[in-house]
Write a protein that holds these residues in place. Sequence first.
Motif, short mmCIF file in Angstrom:
data_model
loop_
_atom_site.label_atom_id
_atom_site.label_comp_id
_atom_site.label_asym_id
_atom_site.label_seq_id
_atom_site.Cartn_x
_atom_site.Cartn_y
_atom_site.Cartn_z
N VAL A 12 0.95 -1.17 0.05
CA VAL A 12 -0.01 -0.11 -0.06
C VAL A 12 0.77 1.22 -0.08
O VAL A 12 1.83 1.51 0.88
N LYS A 13 0.53 1.97 -0.86
CA LYS A 13 1.46 3.37 -1.11
C LYS A 13 0.83 4.48 -0.11
O LYS A 13 -0.53 4.18 0.19
N LYS A 14 1.26 5.42 0.00
CA LYS A 14 0.86 6.59 0.81
C LYS A 14 0.82 8.05 0.20
O LYS A 14 1.60 7.88 -0.74
N ASP A 15 0.01 8.79 0.27
CA ASP A 15 -0.12 9.74 -0.27
C ASP A 15 1.06 10.73 -0.06
O ASP A 15 1.50 10.75 1.18
N ALA A 16 0.94 11.87 -0.88
CA ALA A 16 2.16 12.78 -0.29
C ALA A 16 1.65 13.90 0.50
O ALA A 16 2.71 14.17 1.28
N ARG A 17 0.69 14.32 0.56
CA ARG A 17 0.31 15.37 1.61
C ARG A 17 0.00 14.88 3.05
O ARG A 17 0.57 15.01 4.12
N TYR A 18 -0.72 13.63 3.33
CA TYR A 18 -1.23 13.22 4.54
C TYR A 18 -0.51 11.85 4.82
O TYR A 18 -0.57 11.71 6.24
N VAL A 43 -9.38 15.14 -4.52
CA VAL A 43 -9.61 14.54 -3.09
C VAL A 43 -8.96 15.55 -2.12
O VAL A 43 -9.62 15.69 -0.99
N TYR A 44 -7.94 16.19 -2.23
CA TYR A 44 -7.42 17.09 -1.26
C TYR A 44 -8.47 18.40 -1.06
O TYR A 44 -8.65 18.78 0.16
N MET A 117 -16.79 17.85 -8.83
CA MET A 117 -16.63 16.56 -8.25
C MET A 117 -16.06 16.88 -6.72
O MET A 117 -16.32 16.29 -5.97
N GLU A 118 -15.17 17.94 -6.56
CA GLU A 118 -14.62 18.22 -5.43
C GLU A 118 -15.75 18.44 -4.44
O GLU A 118 -15.62 18.08 -3.24
#
Length: 157
Positions: A12-18, A43-44, A117-118
Motif C-alpha cells: 500500500v502506497k501513501k499519499d504525499a500530503r497526509y 480529493v485534497y 466533483m470536489e
Amino acid sequence: MSRRRRTIHKEVKKDARYASPVVARLISAVMRRGKKSIAELIVYTAIDNSRGGTVTVDPLETLNKAIENIKPRLEVKSRRVGGATYQVPMEVPAERQVALAMRWLVNFANGRKGIPMENALAYELKDAAAGQGNAIKKRDDMHKMAQANRAFAHFRW
C-alpha cells in the motif's frame, strides 16, 4: 478448488500530503484515465471542504469516520445448490469493506450532477460522517438483504 488465480496484493502506497494509505486509495478510486494529479487535487480539496471550515478538526478524521460508517459488514453472494440459486449472507473481508466503501462514495459523488466533483465528494464525506446520505443507504440495503436471507446461511462454505 477455485479455478481463479490468487490475487497478488501490492504494498500500500501513501499519499504525499497526509502520508495516509486511505487517502492514497481514495485518490486511486477517484482517478479517471490515469490523471492522478487531477484526482489528487479533487480529493485534497474535498477533504479540506468536508472539515466544515474549522481548523481544529483533523483533516483525516472526517474521511476515516465516513469510511468507517459506510463499510458493510455483511453481503449476499449467489450459491447454486441442487439446481436452485440462493442468496447466501456472508461476512465481508476487511479489504473488500474498504474497497466497497470507497467505490460507493466516489460513485454517489459522481452521480451528483451540476456541481464540481470536489464539492460533491465533500458533501458525500460530510453526509457519510454524519451517518446519512446515499452510501449509508446502500450499506443499509445490503444489510437488510443479508438479514432477509439469513435462513440460507447454512449454505455457506
